[in-house]
Motif scaffolding. Structure first.
Motif, PDB file in Angstrom:
ATOM      1  N   GLN A 143     -22.908  29.347 -11.833  1.00 11.48           N
ATOM      2  CA  GLN A 143     -22.129  28.123 -11.602  1.00 11.48           C
ATOM      3  C   GLN A 143     -20.734  28.246 -12.214  1.00 11.48           C
ATOM      4  OE1 GLN A 143     -24.841  25.320 -13.448  1.00 11.48           O
ATOM      5  NE2 GLN A 143     -25.470  24.500 -11.448  1.00 11.48           N
ATOM      6  N   LEU A 144     -20.668  28.736 -13.430  1.00  9.16           N
ATOM      7  CA  LEU A 144     -19.377  28.858 -14.108  1.00  9.16           C
ATOM      8  C   LEU A 144     -18.508  29.934 -13.472  1.00  9.16           C
ATOM      9  CD1 LEU A 144     -20.641  28.468 -17.781  1.00  9.16           C
ATOM     10  CD2 LEU A 144     -19.174  26.866 -16.532  1.00  9.16           C
ATOM     11  N   ASP A 145     -19.135  30.989 -12.981  1.00  6.41           N
ATOM     12  CA  ASP A 145     -18.400  32.050 -12.302  1.00  6.41           C
ATOM     13  C   ASP A 145     -17.759  31.526 -11.011  1.00  6.41           C
ATOM     14  OD1 ASP A 145     -17.678  34.724 -12.754  1.00  6.41           O
ATOM     15  OD2 ASP A 145     -18.998  35.390 -11.137  1.00  6.41           O
ATOM     16  N   ARG A 146     -18.537  30.784 -10.229  1.00  9.09           N
ATOM     17  CA  ARG A 146     -17.993  30.193  -8.987  1.00  9.09           C
ATOM     18  C   ARG A 146     -16.892  29.182  -9.301  1.00  9.09           C
ATOM     19  NH1 ARG A 146     -23.520  30.211  -7.447  1.00  9.09           N
ATOM     20  NH2 ARG A 146     -23.726  28.019  -8.048  1.00  9.09           N
ATOM     21  N   ASP A 147     -17.118  28.395 -10.329  1.00  2.00           N
ATOM     22  CA  ASP A 147     -16.121  27.391 -10.718  1.00  2.00           C
ATOM     23  C   ASP A 147     -14.826  28.071 -11.151  1.00  2.00           C
ATOM     24  OD1 ASP A 147     -15.808  24.374 -11.461  1.00  2.00           O
ATOM     25  OD2 ASP A 147     -15.062  25.447 -13.215  1.00  2.00           O
ATOM     26  N   GLY A 148     -14.936  29.181 -11.877  1.00  2.00           N
ATOM     27  CA  GLY A 148     -13.742  29.908 -12.309  1.00  2.00           C
ATOM     28  C   GLY A 148     -12.975  30.501 -11.143  1.00  2.00           C
ATOM     29  N   ALA A 149     -13.706  31.026 -10.161  1.00  2.00           N
ATOM     30  CA  ALA A 149     -13.045  31.586  -8.977  1.00  2.00           C
ATOM     31  C   ALA A 149     -12.280  30.504  -8.235  1.00  2.00           C
ATOM     32  CB  ALA A 149     -14.075  32.238  -8.065  1.00  2.00           C
ATOM     33  N   ALA A 150     -12.875  29.316  -8.137  1.00  2.00           N
ATOM     34  CA  ALA A 150     -12.198  28.195  -7.467  1.00  2.00           C
ATOM     35  C   ALA A 150     -10.952  27.770  -8.243  1.00  2.00           C
ATOM     36  CB  ALA A 150     -13.159  27.019  -7.327  1.00  2.00           C
ATOM     37  N   ALA A 151     -11.049  27.780  -9.581  1.00  2.00           N
ATOM     38  CA  ALA A 151      -9.900  27.408 -10.407  1.00  2.00           C
ATOM     39  C   ALA A 151      -8.743  28.384 -10.193  1.00  2.00           C
ATOM     40  CB  ALA A 151     -10.308  27.374 -11.877  1.00  2.00           C
ATOM     41  N   ARG A 152      -9.042  29.670 -10.148  1.00  2.00           N
ATOM     42  CA  ARG A 152      -7.977  30.669  -9.950  1.00  2.00           C
ATOM     43  C   ARG A 152      -7.322  30.519  -8.583  1.00  2.00           C
ATOM     44  NH1 ARG A 152     -11.986  33.722 -12.372  1.00  2.00           N
ATOM     45  NH2 ARG A 152     -12.582  34.714 -10.399  1.00  2.00           N
ATOM     46  N   ARG A 153      -8.117  30.190  -7.561  1.00  2.00           N
ATOM     47  CA  ARG A 153      -7.540  30.028  -6.211  1.00  2.00           C
ATOM     48  C   ARG A 153      -6.560  28.868  -6.164  1.00  2.00           C
ATOM     49  NH1 ARG A 153     -12.864  31.163  -4.522  1.00  2.00           N
ATOM     50  NH2 ARG A 153     -13.296  28.949  -4.229  1.00  2.00           N
ATOM     51  N   ARG A 154      -6.925  27.757  -6.770  1.00  2.00           N
ATOM     52  CA  ARG A 154      -6.040  26.578  -6.672  1.00  2.00           C
ATOM     53  C   ARG A 154      -5.009  26.535  -7.788  1.00  2.00           C
ATOM     54  NH1 ARG A 154     -11.292  23.689  -7.745  1.00  2.00           N
ATOM     55  NH2 ARG A 154     -11.362  23.463 -10.006  1.00  2.00           N
ATOM     56  N   GLY A 155      -5.230  27.306  -8.891  1.00  2.00           N
ATOM     57  CA  GLY A 155      -4.255  27.374  -9.968  1.00  2.00           C
ATOM     58  C   GLY A 155      -4.543  26.465 -11.141  1.00  2.00           C
ATOM     59  N   TYR A 156      -5.615  25.702 -11.115  1.00  2.00           N
ATOM     60  CA  TYR A 156      -5.959  24.802 -12.218  1.00  2.00           C
ATOM     61  C   TYR A 156      -7.471  24.589 -12.274  1.00  2.00           C
ATOM     62  CZ  TYR A 156      -5.886  21.378  -8.369  1.00  2.00           C
ATOM     63  OH  TYR A 156      -6.102  20.718  -7.174  1.00  2.00           O
ATOM     64  N   ALA A 157      -7.959  24.276 -13.479  1.00  2.00           N
ATOM     65  CA  ALA A 157      -9.377  24.010 -13.697  1.00  2.00           C
ATOM     66  C   ALA A 157      -9.613  22.506 -13.793  1.00  2.00           C
ATOM     67  CB  ALA A 157      -9.847  24.692 -14.981  1.00  2.00           C
ATOM     68  N   VAL A 158     -10.809  22.088 -13.425  1.00  2.00           N
ATOM     69  CA  VAL A 158     -11.149  20.659 -13.416  1.00  2.00           C
ATOM     70  C   VAL A 158     -12.535  20.455 -14.012  1.00  2.00           C
ATOM     71  CG1 VAL A 158     -11.518  18.606 -11.984  1.00  2.00           C
ATOM     72  CG2 VAL A 158      -9.773  20.278 -11.334  1.00  2.00           C
ATOM     73  N   THR A 159     -12.685  19.398 -14.783  1.00  2.00           N
ATOM     74  CA  THR A 159     -14.010  18.915 -15.169  1.00  2.00           C
ATOM     75  C   THR A 159     -14.094  17.435 -14.800  1.00  2.00           C
ATOM     76  OG1 THR A 159     -13.207  18.443 -17.410  1.00  2.00           O
ATOM     77  CG2 THR A 159     -14.385  20.508 -17.090  1.00  2.00           C
ATOM     78  N   VAL A 160     -15.189  17.055 -14.199  1.00  2.00           N
ATOM     79  CA  VAL A 160     -15.424  15.658 -13.834  1.00  2.00           C
ATOM     80  C   VAL A 160     -16.786  15.254 -14.396  1.00  2.00           C
ATOM     81  CG1 VAL A 160     -15.652  13.977 -11.968  1.00  2.00           C
ATOM     82  CG2 VAL A 160     -14.081  15.911 -11.712  1.00  2.00           C
ATOM     83  N   ASP A 161     -16.762  14.394 -15.408  1.00  2.00           N
ATOM     84  CA  ASP A 161     -17.998  13.867 -16.009  1.00  2.00           C
ATOM     85  C   ASP A 161     -18.868  14.968 -16.622  1.00  2.00           C
ATOM     86  OD1 ASP A 161     -17.043  11.528 -14.930  1.00  2.00           O
ATOM     87  OD2 ASP A 161     -18.499  11.426 -13.311  1.00  2.00           O
ATOM     88  N   GLU A 162     -18.297  16.108 -16.985  1.00  2.00           N
ATOM     89  CA  GLU A 162     -19.100  17.226 -17.490  1.00  2.00           C
ATOM     90  C   GLU A 162     -19.220  17.231 -19.011  1.00  2.00           C
ATOM     91  OE1 GLU A 162     -17.966  20.975 -15.530  1.00  2.00           O
ATOM     92  OE2 GLU A 162     -17.033  19.709 -13.990  1.00  2.00           O
ATOM     93  N   LEU A 163     -18.262  16.642 -19.687  1.00  2.00           N
ATOM     94  CA  LEU A 163     -18.334  16.480 -21.137  1.00  2.00           C
ATOM     95  C   LEU A 163     -18.876  15.100 -21.489  1.00  2.00           C
ATOM     96  CD1 LEU A 163     -17.733  17.337 -24.058  1.00  2.00           C
ATOM     97  CD2 LEU A 163     -15.376  16.510 -23.711  1.00  2.00           C
ATOM     98  N   GLU A 164     -18.302  14.106 -20.845  1.00  2.00           N
ATOM     99  CA  GLU A 164     -18.757  12.722 -20.981  1.00  2.00           C
ATOM    100  C   GLU A 164     -18.723  12.085 -19.600  1.00  2.00           C
ATOM    101  OE1 GLU A 164     -16.195  10.616 -23.610  1.00  2.00           O
ATOM    102  OE2 GLU A 164     -16.725  11.793 -25.393  1.00  2.00           O
ATOM    103  N   VAL A 165     -19.692  11.270 -19.299  1.00  2.00           N
ATOM    104  CA  VAL A 165     -19.671  10.543 -18.037  1.00  2.00           C
ATOM    105  C   VAL A 165     -18.482   9.582 -18.062  1.00  2.00           C
ATOM    106  CG1 VAL A 165     -20.890   8.891 -16.572  1.00  2.00           C
ATOM    107  CG2 VAL A 165     -22.156  10.739 -17.696  1.00  2.00           C
TER     108      VAL A 165
END
Length: 273
Positions: free
Chosen positions: A187-209
């Protein structure tokens, strides 16, 4: 004239008005010292003399003075490098203080652009540490994150360092803090690949809802990722603006990188020129 084999920042101090001999000598010394300090490799006498356009005798006299003062020195090949005073200064100061000083005006602009809490983080060992924050303009969303230990995989800032290879993606499953937390290597590997493609990383409700974060890499003088710049705020305010906010952060991070690269002429009050 063929360009030098060395790669370095050419610094020009054109004198457009009459100057005293003392001021002119100081300008020339600054010119030569700047070339050496900003150079990617040690610079030879010939490199410095040719690029500066100074007479050989003048170049020799100024370089000798800079050596005596500890601002420049020569390596084993005779090339000029930054002197002991630069290294003494660096050793006595927290390296992150200079990064924060450079990034602070950009962070303020991000805060003005977005109205959200702005973060700057670096890696220390295997941990992501927040070294600066600009508070949200909203009452809802203001919190001091500089003293909070946040698992790397649950923050957008941490995901930047995972996605861009500064930190290794965990091989084992990691803690699930909310139902949305990514916990497996895949999951984290796929998420990282997506972040590199768009140029930024995102978390939504992953640390706190109810909490969303967006972050981008800040590249240093050698194009390595030295920091992460990001924002956080309520998901209800950010969830429909992630692309807009991500693009803003990419632009602002480039401003910090321009200063770190020594290209201060590319930075204006309004952004990157």
């Amino acid at each position: 004239m063929e360009p030098s084999r060395k790669t370095f920042c050419e610094v020009s101090f054109a004198v457009t008005e009459p100057a005293s001999s003392g001021t002119q000598a100081l300008d020339r010394a600054v010119q030569l010292a700047s070339m050496v300090v900003q150079g990617d490799e040690p610079l030879s006498f010939a490199d410095l003399q040719e690029t500066s356009g100074l007479a050989k005798s003048t170049t020799s006299r100024i370089l000798a003075a800079l050596e005596r003062g500890g601002l420049l020195e020569r390596d084993d090949t005779g090339g000029y490098v930054a002197g002991r005073l630069f290294w003494l200064y660096a050793a006595r100061h927290d390296p992150w203080e200079e990064l924060v000083r450079i990034a602070r005006p950009v962070m303020e602009r991000v805060g003005s652009d977005t109205q959200e809490t702005v973060h700057l983080s670096v890696v220390r060992g295997d941990k992501v540490v927040q070294v600066a924050q600009v508070d949200s303009r909203y009452l809802l969303g203001t919190r001091d994150w500089t003293q909070v230990d946040v698992p790397n995989h649950t923050s957008a800032l941490g995901k930047v360092f995972l996605a861009w290879g500064v930190l290794d993606v965990p091989r084992h499953d990691v803690a699930r803090l909310t139902p949305e937390t990514l916990t497996t290597h895949a999951q984290l590997d796929r998420d990282g690949a997506a972040a590199r493609r768009r140029g930024y990383a995102v978390t939504v409700d992953e640390l706190e809802v109810g909490l969303t974060g967006i972050a981008v890499p800040v590249h240093g003088a050698h194009d390595d990722v030295v920091a992460a710049l990001g924002i956080s705020g309520p998901t209800s305010r950010l969830e429909d603006r992630t692309e807009e906010l991500g693009r803003n952060l990419v632009t602002r991070a480039a401003e910090v990188a321009a200063v770190l690269h020594g290209n201060t002429h590319h930075v204006t009050k309004e952004g990157v020129a």
